[in-house]
Design an enzyme around this catalytic site. Structure first.
Site, PDB file in Angstrom:
ATOM      1  CG  ASP A  47      -0.269  -0.452   2.503  1.00 43.64           C
ATOM      2  OD1 ASP A  47       0.977  -0.378   2.585  1.00 43.64           O
ATOM      3  OD2 ASP A  47      -0.975  -0.878   3.432  1.00 43.64           O
ATOM      4  CG  ASN A  96      -8.790  -1.531  12.379  1.00 46.32           C
ATOM      5  OD1 ASN A  96      -7.892  -2.221  11.878  1.00 46.32           O
ATOM      6  ND2 ASN A  96      -9.200  -0.401  11.841  1.00 46.32           N
ATOM      7  CG  HIS A 114      -5.836  -2.408   9.221  1.00 47.96           C
ATOM      8  ND1 HIS A 114      -5.916  -1.076   9.580  1.00 47.96           N
ATOM      9  CD2 HIS A 114      -4.533  -2.742   9.410  1.00 47.96           C
ATOM     10  CE1 HIS A 114      -4.726  -0.646   9.945  1.00 47.96           C
ATOM     11  NE2 HIS A 114      -3.868  -1.638   9.856  1.00 47.96           N
ATOM     12  CD  GLU A 127      -8.598   0.979   8.158  1.00 48.31           C
ATOM     13  OE1 GLU A 127      -8.549   0.062   8.994  1.00 48.31           O
ATOM     14  OE2 GLU A 127      -7.963   2.052   8.297  1.00 48.31           O
TER      15      GLU A 127
HETATM   16  P1  PGA Z   1       2.305  -1.826  12.828  1.00 50.01           P
HETATM   17  O1  PGA Z   1       1.057  -1.730  11.867  1.00 50.01           O
HETATM   18  O2  PGA Z   1       3.239  -2.830  12.184  1.00 50.01           O
HETATM   19  O3  PGA Z   1       2.898  -0.453  12.845  1.00 50.01           O
HETATM   20  O4  PGA Z   1       1.830  -2.282  14.136  1.00 50.01           O
HETATM   21  C1  PGA Z   1       0.508  -2.878  11.317  1.00 50.01           C
HETATM   22  C2  PGA Z   1      -0.714  -2.525  10.526  1.00 50.01           C
HETATM   23  O5  PGA Z   1      -1.383  -1.533  10.855  1.00 50.01           O
HETATM   24  O6  PGA Z   1      -1.026  -3.249   9.572  1.00 50.01           O
END
Ligand code: PGA
Length: 254
Positions: free
Chosen positions: A63, A129, A131, A136
């Protein structure tokens, strides 16, 4: 799902890195899906320390924020250069262009690119959450690469990388859940207690748009690598499986 539970975050990163290294070894060509965020940072250090040969590897990232040019310090393009690509040469590296004039057309282009080259192994983190990439809650389980609005909780979680809240982009281009599921193999790493609830749902809830990572239950080749904190709400489920996961959970933990 093959679930491995390590004692510490560093152990989890080591397990995931070793798995990736084994897959790359001896291949003439390999397509590796990469992720940003804090989860893969330790693994990318291991790539560097090992001087892992990736000259035969094409990378595709999950992304990119919309509105940030590749040169922007908070763009994922810049993140990947700083954390990995400047030190470890890859054959080719691809990310969506966050500064594309037509983000929908860019999402379509990226989808075609990822489909045409085919991902051998996709590395994933998971959001609090549930995702994966920027899919999302509420995202269709058959979504292709698309433009998405970031939830306030995701923007808040990523706020730490920016000077001010209003600088955190509101939209991103992300591989869709279907795009991710098309990878031949998936390795998801989650560490720390703030991920425990999302990990619990990913493993134990019926697949639904409420917890996007639940779709991984349907993938034929997924390895979930956790530390004990991220696994802390799944201990009973792991035990109930009577599987290698439970055995490893308790042996590694004790
Ligand atoms: P993080 O984020 O590795 O910074 O915990 C993971 C994500 O939001 O997919």
């Amino acid at each position: 799902m093959n679930i491995l539970v390590a004692k510490t975050p560093a152990d989890a990163e080591q397990i995931a890195y070793t798995l990736i290294k084994e897959r790359l070894a001896g291949k003439r060509e390999f397509v590796l899906g990469l992720a940003t965020g804090s989860t893969p940072v330790g693994m990318y250090k291991m790539f560097k320390q090992d001087q892992l040969d990736c000259r035969h590897v094409t990378s595709v990232n999950l992304d990119e924020y919309i509105g940030l040019a590749p040169s922007h310090p908070q763009s994922y393009y810049h993140f990947m250069e700083e954390r990995l690509f400047n030190d470890v040469p890859f054959k080719e590296s691809h990310l969506p262009r966050g500064d594309a004039k037509d983000p929908d057309a860019e999402a379509e282009r990226y989808e075609q690119l990822v489909r045409s080259i085919g991902v051998d192994l996709q590395l994933l983190g998971i959001g609090e959450n549930g995702h994966i990439a920027f899919n999302e809650p509420g995202t269709a389980l058959d979504a292709k690469t698309h433009v998405t609005a970031l939830t306030e909780s995701t923007r808040e979680a990523n706020r730490r990388f920016f000077n001010a809240s209003e600088e955190v982009p509101t939209h991103a281009i992300t591989m869709g859940l279907d795009t991710i599921m098309n990878a031949r193999e998936i390795v998801l790493v989650a560490t720390g207690d703030r991920k425990a609830n999302a990990v619990h749902h990913m493993i134990e809830s019926v697949p639904s748009v409420d917890w996007p990572a639940t779709i991984l239950q349907a993938h034929p080749s997924v390895t979930i690598v956790l530390d004990t904190e991220a696994a802390s709400q799944c201990a009973q489920a792991l035990q109930a499986r009577g599987s290698e996961a439970a055995a490893r959970f308790f042996s590694i933990r004790s």
